[in-house]
Design a protein around this motif. Structure first.
Motif, PDB file in Angstrom:
ATOM      1  N   ASP A 119      -6.294  -0.770  -4.686  1.00 28.02           N
ATOM      2  CA  ASP A 119      -5.647  -1.538  -3.422  1.00 28.02           C
ATOM      3  C   ASP A 119      -6.388  -2.570  -2.933  1.00 28.02           C
ATOM      4  OD1 ASP A 119      -4.185  -2.283  -1.397  1.00 28.02           O
ATOM      5  OD2 ASP A 119      -3.800  -0.198  -0.343  1.00 28.02           O
ATOM      6  N   GLU A 120      -6.418  -3.901  -3.154  1.00 26.58           N
ATOM      7  CA  GLU A 120      -7.217  -4.997  -2.872  1.00 26.58           C
ATOM      8  C   GLU A 120      -8.579  -4.724  -3.324  1.00 26.58           C
ATOM      9  OE1 GLU A 120      -6.409  -6.929   0.737  1.00 26.58           O
ATOM     10  OE2 GLU A 120      -4.504  -5.443   1.320  1.00 26.58           O
ATOM     11  N   SER A 173       0.731  -1.402  -0.157  1.00 22.33           N
ATOM     12  CA  SER A 173      -0.070  -0.016   0.014  1.00 22.33           C
ATOM     13  C   SER A 173       0.909   1.312   0.076  1.00 22.33           C
ATOM     14  CB  SER A 173      -1.001  -0.067   1.198  1.00 22.33           C
ATOM     15  OG  SER A 173      -1.817  -1.192   0.908  1.00 22.33           O
TER      16      SER A 173
END
Ligand SMILES: Nc1ncnc2c1ncn2[C@@H]1O[C@H](COP(=O)(O)OP(=O)(O)OP(=O)(O)O)[C@@H](O)[C@H]1O
Ligand SMILES: [Mg+2]
Lengths: 387, 227
Positions: free
Chosen positions: B169-170, B48
């Motif tokens: 992000d995910e 991240s």
């Protein structure tokens, strides 16, 4: 760009979304504004009565050193001197226009509530002669007749209203006995409308007092009033103070300014409470939306924009609370009240409403400032990690 | 022609009190236009952090970070805000939609900063929602949409500015398998047919399998690259 703000709908819907905290803050703001406006309107109501009272051609003659009718005592021998002072105006039949008056403040009850013994109204009782209606311009009977014997009284229009609509034939109690209302009078909104008028002789008997409080006299030549006033004050035959009647009442009205200051103070203190409530609610709103703020920042909105969005919400609640507050205050417009023996109607002026609204906006602005600053200072990465 | 993302000798540390906590160390990475890169690695490896640096959400401690030839590490706060708005599309794990705004309004948000007419905005928003198959849900608030639908709205929001680079992000981290597959298929379509460049952090090998290239991070360093 970067200066752009979020749409109004965003602030509006967020305000609606947090119903409870919005409602609490809104109410706090509304109460502050309402109380402020009502207190200022009280002062304005008193002042209106005071400034509208008195005839510019009249002077009030009091005993020397007396600041008010209550502390003034003119002995009987001085009365003819005053009544026949050169330069006094006369009526059609040649009688001098002089109202000899005795003033006394008494606790007064309606007869039906007399038994309880509590809650009497401090009411000015004015002992007068029929000349009073000539000297006090604008005063006239609107119902009934003049008193003829002891125990008969007149009540002013505002007092009658204040007593819950007392009229001819009703009775009130003061000075230890029951008095019958035989007439109701108006006086163009002047201070007299909150008084009881009785025959001078009856009041003298009732109070067991021969002195009177004051004589109100009319100048034959209003153009030379100041000289006349001075001549009377310096007369060797009586020792009196002479005041222009409008000034005399206007001074009484100055006391109402204290109310306006009190209104400002109470409005300010309640406003501080509302600011605390608003700040609390805006901080709560922020803590629930840190990630949202981070997202908006990520999408390109600047620090100022997210701060402004939060500030807008606080100001919006302030404005809505302010509107509610002035709406509530408007209900009090014309409300009959009595304070320290003076009956008057609350006067809600547009300028007071404007001040109330300004107070509300200030509350919203100040309450939103710190949370808005916190929002603007968020670091995007931290905000996005926020749960 | 230069790569879209050129990272060299990048270092990022956080400070906890006086002590430096290195997160990324001496990192080099290139992402070409039109690539779909999956960034994998254990929790806490700095995925991240790297994505946030590429996004211009955070400043590198050292090293160079060039995107489309611009050194973004040296931009001012305000310039970075503007740059993100114009050049980056974001897709978050938890969608990060604004709950009080409708799907349409959520997609519209980044365009509010653009000097374009309302008609043009409406046109773009509608087109983006059509691409993600939610043209019939424009008036719904996020709370009235499924997780998969919310993530598709978020993808529409990421696309509406036609950014150089979409960072995710995910994006499937909070979705069930079926919704995850739908979202991944959509991203792949946008990459293959639309030519959009994606960098996606993921823990899910099935998601990574959709990418053209997998980059692995471990303790702040790239360990290998698999095609
Ligand atoms: N603001 C910060 N201050 C201090 N340390 C931080 C900060 N942000 C991240 N870190 C640390 O940097 C390291 C990498 O964090 P990062 O979020 O990049 O990991 P990640 O690979 O995305 O992990 P995950 O898969 O769990 O999301 C972690 O050890 C984290 O604690
Ligand atoms: Mg992570």
């Amino acid at each position: 760009m970067a200066r752009a703000t979020l749409p109004f709908a965003y602030a509006w819907r967020n305000v609606l979304a947090r119903k409870l905290s919005t409602a609490v803050t809104l109410l706090c703001v509304a109460v502050s504004v309402m109380v402020y406006v009502v207190m200022v309107s009280t002062a304005d109501g008193i002042e209106r009565v005071a400034v509208s009272s008195g005839d510019p051609r009249n002077v009030v003659v009091l005993s020397t050193g007396a600041n008010s009718a209550e502390s003034s005592r003119l002995p009987p021998p001085s009365i003819p001197v005053i009544r026949h002072f050169p330069g006094i105006a006369r009526d059609n039949s040649g009688e001098p226009l002089a109202s000899v008056e005795l003033l006394s403040a008494q606790e007064l009850w309606r007869v039906d509530e007399a038994e309880s013994g509590e809650g009497g109204r401090f009411t000015p009782i004015r002992g007068v002669t029929p000349s009073a209606f000539q000297v006090h311009t604008g005063s006239h009977l609107v119902a009934g007749r003049l008193p003829r014997e002891p125990g008969e009284i007149l009540v002013g229009r505002l007092l009658a209203r204040e007593l819950g609509g007392v009229g001819v034939g009703d009775s009130v109690r003061f000075a230890g006995r029951v008095h019958r209302v035989v007439g109701v009078f108006e006086a163009r909104g002047q201070i007299f409308e909150s008084e009881v008028w009785v025959e001078l002789a009856s009041l003298q008997t009732m109070l067991d007092q021969r002195d009177v409080s004051q004589v109100v006299i009319r100048a034959a030549d209003p153009g030379r009033l100041p000289e006349w006033q001075e001549a009377l004050s310096e007369s060797r035959r009586v020792r009196v103070d002479v005041r222009l009647e409008p000034d005399y009442y206007a001074d009484m009205g100055r006391g109402s300014r204290a109310f306006a200051y009190l209104g400002n103070l109470v409005g300010f203190l309640l406003g501080l409470g509302a600011i605390a409530a608003g700040m609390n609610s805006t901080y709560a709103a922020l803590s629930g939306r840190v990630r949202e703020m981070g997202t908006l920042r990520a999408l390109g909105f600047g620090r100022g924009s997210v701060g402004a969005a939060l500030l807008a919400e606080s100001c919006l609640i302030g404005a809505l609370g302010g509107l509610l507050g002035i709406l509530l205050a408007l209900f009090f417009d014309g409300f009959a009240m009595s304070l320290m023996g003076l009956a008057f109607e609350l006067q809600v002026r547009p300028s007071s409403l404007g001040e109330g609204l300004a107070l509300a906006l200030a509350i919203g602005l100040v309450g939103g400032l710190l949370p808005a600053r916190s929002a603007a200072r968020l670091e995007i990465v931290d905000a996005l990690r926020h749960a | 022609m230069t790569a879209l993302v050129e990272i060299s000798s990048l270092r990022k540390s956080y400070w906890r009190g006086q002590s430096e906590v290195p997160v990324l160390a001496d990192l080099d990475l290139r992402v070409e236009r039109g690539e779909f890169v999956a960034l994998m690695g254990p929790s806490g490896s700095g995925k991240s952090t790297l994505l946030n640096l590429i996004a211009g959400l955070d400043q590198p401690t050292e090293g160079s970070l060039r995107i489309a030839g611009h050194e973004i590490g040296s931009l001012s706060d305000r310039a970075l805000d503007r740059w993100r708005n114009r050049s980056i599309g974001f897709v978050f794990q938890f969608y990060n939609l604004v709950p009080v705004l409708s799907a349409f309004e959520n997609v519209e948000v980044p365009l509010l900063l653009w000097p374009i007419s309302r008609e043009e905005r409406t046109g773009r928003v509608t087109a983006a929602l059509r691409v993600v198959g939610l043209a019939d849900r424009m008036e719904h608030r996020p709370g009235e949409l499924s997780g998969g639908e919310q993530q598709r709205v978020a993808i529409a929001r990421a696309l509406v500015t036609d950014p150089l680079l979409v960072l995710a992000d995910e994006p499937t981290g909070d979705l069930d398998e079926r919704n995850a597959d739908e979202v991944l298929a959509l991203m792949r379509l946008l990459n293959r047919a639309g030519g959009k460049t994606f960098v996606m952090v993921t823990h899910d090998p099935r998601a990574a399998a959709q990418a053209g290239r997998i980059v692995r991070l471990e303790k702040g360093r790239l360990v290998d690259e698999a095609a």
